[in-house]
Design a protein around this motif. Structure first.
Motif, PDB file in Angstrom:
ATOM      1  N   GLU A   1      19.033  20.990 -11.787  1.00  0.00           N
ATOM      2  CA  GLU A   1      17.389  20.495 -11.974  1.00  0.00           C
ATOM      3  C   GLU A   1      17.134  19.397 -11.420  1.00  0.00           C
ATOM      4  OE1 GLU A   1      15.172  19.955 -16.162  1.00  0.00           O
ATOM      5  OE2 GLU A   1      17.578  20.117 -16.518  1.00  0.00           O
ATOM      6  N   LYS A   2      15.863  19.485 -10.685  1.00  0.00           N
ATOM      7  CA  LYS A   2      15.015  17.924 -10.055  1.00  0.00           C
ATOM      8  C   LYS A   2      14.928  17.220 -10.813  1.00  0.00           C
ATOM      9  CE  LYS A   2      15.479  20.180  -6.323  1.00  0.00           C
ATOM     10  NZ  LYS A   2      17.017  20.356  -5.245  1.00  0.00           N
ATOM     11  N   SER A   3      14.682  16.079 -10.624  1.00  0.00           N
ATOM     12  CA  SER A   3      14.738  14.441 -11.039  1.00  0.00           C
ATOM     13  C   SER A   3      13.518  14.262 -10.979  1.00  0.00           C
ATOM     14  CB  SER A   3      15.896  13.352 -11.679  1.00  0.00           C
ATOM     15  OG  SER A   3      16.803  13.709 -11.369  1.00  0.00           O
ATOM     16  N   LYS A   4      12.476  13.590 -11.292  1.00  0.00           N
ATOM     17  CA  LYS A   4      11.460  13.149 -11.235  1.00  0.00           C
ATOM     18  C   LYS A   4      11.179  11.325 -10.961  1.00  0.00           C
ATOM     19  CE  LYS A   4       6.358  13.344 -12.785  1.00  0.00           C
ATOM     20  NZ  LYS A   4       4.879  13.967 -13.139  1.00  0.00           N
ATOM     21  N   ILE A   5      10.827  11.093  -9.851  1.00  0.00           N
ATOM     22  CA  ILE A   5      10.286   9.021  -9.754  1.00  0.00           C
ATOM     23  C   ILE A   5       9.263   8.816  -9.576  1.00  0.00           C
ATOM     24  CG2 ILE A   5      10.886   8.055  -7.982  1.00  0.00           C
ATOM     25  CD1 ILE A   5      12.432   8.878  -6.567  1.00  0.00           C
ATOM     26  N   LEU A   6       9.145   8.131 -11.192  1.00  0.00           N
ATOM     27  CA  LEU A   6       7.597   7.468 -12.127  1.00  0.00           C
ATOM     28  C   LEU A   6       7.902   6.020 -10.878  1.00  0.00           C
ATOM     29  CD1 LEU A   6       8.407   8.841 -15.457  1.00  0.00           C
ATOM     30  CD2 LEU A   6       7.380   9.788 -13.526  1.00  0.00           C
ATOM     31  N   GLN A   7       6.989   6.195 -10.965  1.00  0.00           N
ATOM     32  CA  GLN A   7       5.952   4.724  -9.813  1.00  0.00           C
ATOM     33  C   GLN A   7       5.638   3.528 -10.833  1.00  0.00           C
ATOM     34  OE1 GLN A   7       4.266   4.684  -6.017  1.00  0.00           O
ATOM     35  NE2 GLN A   7       4.375   2.636  -6.009  1.00  0.00           N
ATOM     36  N   ASN A   8       5.892   2.663 -10.876  1.00  0.00           N
ATOM     37  CA  ASN A   8       5.590   1.580 -11.467  1.00  0.00           C
ATOM     38  C   ASN A   8       5.881   1.598 -13.327  1.00  0.00           C
ATOM     39  OD1 ASN A   8       2.410   2.483 -10.069  1.00  0.00           O
ATOM     40  ND2 ASN A   8       3.683   0.107  -9.750  1.00  0.00           N
ATOM     41  N   TYR A   9       7.342   2.065 -13.177  1.00  0.00           N
ATOM     42  CA  TYR A   9       8.366   2.374 -14.197  1.00  0.00           C
ATOM     43  C   TYR A   9       9.216   2.024 -14.429  1.00  0.00           C
ATOM     44  CZ  TYR A   9       4.161   4.665 -17.102  1.00  0.00           C
ATOM     45  OH  TYR A   9       2.927   4.834 -17.602  1.00  0.00           O
ATOM     46  N   LEU A  10      10.014   1.429 -14.878  1.00  0.00           N
ATOM     47  CA  LEU A  10      11.805   0.773 -15.155  1.00  0.00           C
ATOM     48  C   LEU A  10      12.249   1.567 -16.173  1.00  0.00           C
ATOM     49  CD1 LEU A  10      11.384  -2.422 -14.091  1.00  0.00           C
ATOM     50  CD2 LEU A  10      12.492  -0.999 -12.380  1.00  0.00           C
TER      51      LEU A  10
ATOM     52  N   GLU B   1       0.943  -0.876  -0.044  1.00  0.00           N
ATOM     53  CA  GLU B   1      -0.302   0.036   0.042  1.00  0.00           C
ATOM     54  C   GLU B   1       1.245   1.237   0.118  1.00  0.00           C
ATOM     55  OE1 GLU B   1      -3.116  -0.106   3.315  1.00  0.00           O
ATOM     56  OE2 GLU B   1      -3.648  -1.840   2.495  1.00  0.00           O
ATOM     57  N   VAL B   2       1.888   1.121  -0.148  1.00  0.00           N
ATOM     58  CA  VAL B   2       3.097   1.845  -0.117  1.00  0.00           C
ATOM     59  C   VAL B   2       2.963   3.269  -1.469  1.00  0.00           C
ATOM     60  CG1 VAL B   2       5.049   3.074   0.336  1.00  0.00           C
ATOM     61  CG2 VAL B   2       4.681   1.651   2.088  1.00  0.00           C
ATOM     62  N   THR B   3       3.117   4.390  -1.217  1.00  0.00           N
ATOM     63  CA  THR B   3       3.421   5.034  -2.925  1.00  0.00           C
ATOM     64  C   THR B   3       4.173   5.593  -2.590  1.00  0.00           C
ATOM     65  OG1 THR B   3       1.510   6.539  -2.144  1.00  0.00           O
ATOM     66  CG2 THR B   3       0.835   4.458  -3.375  1.00  0.00           C
TER      67      THR B   3
ATOM     68  N   CYS C   1       4.126   7.167   0.964  1.00  0.00           N
ATOM     69  CA  CYS C   1       3.187   7.481   1.031  1.00  0.00           C
ATOM     70  C   CYS C   1       2.529   6.234   2.131  1.00  0.00           C
ATOM     71  CB  CYS C   1       2.316   8.612   0.287  1.00  0.00           C
ATOM     72  SG  CYS C   1       3.322   9.921  -0.322  1.00  0.00           S
ATOM     73  N   TYR C   2       1.781   6.780   2.739  1.00  0.00           N
ATOM     74  CA  TYR C   2       0.977   5.838   3.616  1.00  0.00           C
ATOM     75  C   TYR C   2      -0.606   5.921   2.992  1.00  0.00           C
ATOM     76  CZ  TYR C   2      -0.053   1.126   5.651  1.00  0.00           C
ATOM     77  OH  TYR C   2      -1.015  -0.499   5.676  1.00  0.00           O
TER      78      TYR C   2
ATOM     79  N   ASN D   1      -6.921   7.853   2.781  1.00  0.00           N
ATOM     80  CA  ASN D   1      -5.732   8.784   1.062  1.00  0.00           C
ATOM     81  C   ASN D   1      -4.072   9.332   1.817  1.00  0.00           C
ATOM     82  OD1 ASN D   1      -8.116  10.500   0.316  1.00  0.00           O
ATOM     83  ND2 ASN D   1      -8.589  11.304   2.416  1.00  0.00           N
ATOM     84  N   PRO D   2      -3.113   8.508   0.832  1.00  0.00           N
ATOM     85  CA  PRO D   2      -2.052   8.752   0.938  1.00  0.00           C
ATOM     86  C   PRO D   2      -1.191  10.052   1.496  1.00  0.00           C
ATOM     87  CG  PRO D   2      -2.489   8.471  -1.696  1.00  0.00           C
ATOM     88  CD  PRO D   2      -3.850   8.746  -0.801  1.00  0.00           C
ATOM     89  N   GLN D   3      -0.607   9.488   2.759  1.00  0.00           N
ATOM     90  CA  GLN D   3      -0.041  10.703   3.607  1.00  0.00           C
ATOM     91  C   GLN D   3       1.287  10.894   3.753  1.00  0.00           C
ATOM     92  OE1 GLN D   3      -1.841  13.391   5.243  1.00  0.00           O
ATOM     93  NE2 GLN D   3      -3.644  12.695   4.401  1.00  0.00           N
ATOM     94  N   PRO D   4       2.227  11.564   3.776  1.00  0.00           N
ATOM     95  CA  PRO D   4       3.342  10.937   3.548  1.00  0.00           C
ATOM     96  C   PRO D   4       4.009  10.341   5.056  1.00  0.00           C
ATOM     97  CG  PRO D   4       3.014  13.665   3.412  1.00  0.00           C
ATOM     98  CD  PRO D   4       2.333  12.710   3.315  1.00  0.00           C
ATOM     99  N   MET D   5       5.160  10.130   4.787  1.00  0.00           N
ATOM    100  CA  MET D   5       5.739   9.817   5.481  1.00  0.00           C
ATOM    101  C   MET D   5       7.091  10.067   6.801  1.00  0.00           C
ATOM    102  SD  MET D   5       5.406   5.413   4.282  1.00  0.00           S
ATOM    103  CE  MET D   5       6.271   4.349   5.675  1.00  0.00           C
ATOM    104  N   GLY D   6       7.501  11.186   6.132  1.00  0.00           N
ATOM    105  CA  GLY D   6       8.321  11.130   6.143  1.00  0.00           C
ATOM    106  C   GLY D   6      10.058  11.212   5.733  1.00  0.00           C
TER     107      GLY D   6
END
Length: 271
Positions: A219-228, A156-158, A166-167, A173-178
């Motif tokens: 320049e900040k990078s972006k992390i894409l979940q469910n992608y490789l 369930e972690v996103t 987030c959990y 509702n997803p909440q940041p886990m710090g």
């Protein structure tokens, strides 16, 4: 003629290394996060046969007579162009859209960097640890392994685009886990030392890693979940490069054969 033998031999050695590099690129066409390598060549020393040349009338020409002594590999450069984004059903599959690298802790305690975001949650003594396919812990922005308590259901972690874990709360509702997945950049990524398993080691040439979470000048990078991120190897380009390398190897081989035949003819003049 003896000089031509050695000159052509250097060309064959250089093209053999070039072919080895191309073959390695093709072998890793399906390796996640793999970056293409390109051979670079440089000329060897030039031997001056005559500093001043003259015409038949004794007039000086503006050019001297110099003969090259061959070529060699000067460097193997890595092309850090972003590969194709491949969809994955794994919730712990992450791709970086940008110049950043993930950080993992090696078995020797050192920190290594990778573009391969094929991670998994593995059991640790105090919870579930985010690790790569080889079991090396993935580090957060503070350089610590990412470990979640047993009370969290890892499925369930996103993860947000900036790497925050987030959990869901009681309202789902997803909440940041710090906790934020660490993403690092280098001023000169070509200076990184390439290791096995798509890992890189920092060197004096690459410079110190730049933490995107604490440095606002990059320049900040972006992390894409469910992608490789797939390999950035272009098969058609590599096949063309292979043909060119083979032809260059054959030409140098032909130069050696021709020089040998000329030496043989010179030896036969005595008979």
């Amino acid at each position: 003629m003896v000089r031509s033998l050695w000159t052509a031999a250097t060309g064959m050695i250089a093209q053999q290394t070039n072919l080895d590099t191309i073959a390695n690129n093709l072998a890793n066409v399906n390796t996640q996060g793999f970056k293409t390598q390109v051979n670079e060549f440089k000329t060897l020393l030039y031997q001056t046969l005559q500093t001043k040349t003259t015409t038949a009338n004794g007039e000086q020409k503006p050019t001297s007579a110099q003969v090259g002594l061959g070529t060699r590999n000067s460097a193997i450069t890595t092309i850090f162009k972003t590969g194709n984004m491949l969809a994955s059903e794994s919730d712990t599959a992450f791709a970086i859209d940008g110049k950043g690298f993930f950080a993992v802790r090696g078995a020797d305690g050192n920190t290594y960097y990778t573009r391969d975001g094929n991670f998994v949650f593995s059991l640790a003594s105090n919870g579930n640890m985010l690790a790569n396919a080889d079991g090396l812990p993935v580090l957060d922005t503070n350089g610590r392994p990412i470990i979640l308590d047993q009370r969290y259901v890892v499925s369930e972690v996103t993860v947000t685009g900036d790497g925050l874990l987030c959990y869901p709360d009681e309202k789902n509702n997803p909440q940041p886990m710090g906790i934020r997945i660490g993403v690092f950049q280098f001023n000169n990524p070509n200076g990184l030392e390439r290791l096995a398993s798509s890992l890189y080691n920092q060197t004096a040439a690459s410079g110190q890693p730049i933490n995107e979470a604490t440095n606002n000048d990059v320049e900040k990078s972006k992390i894409l979940q469910n992608y490789l991120e797939g390999s950035n190897v272009q098969v058609v380009d590599e096949m063309v490069n292979m043909i060119v390398a083979q032809r260059a190897y054959e030409l140098n081989s032909k130069a050696i054969t021709t020089s040998d035949e000329m030496l043989q003819q010179a030896n036969n003049l005595k008979r």
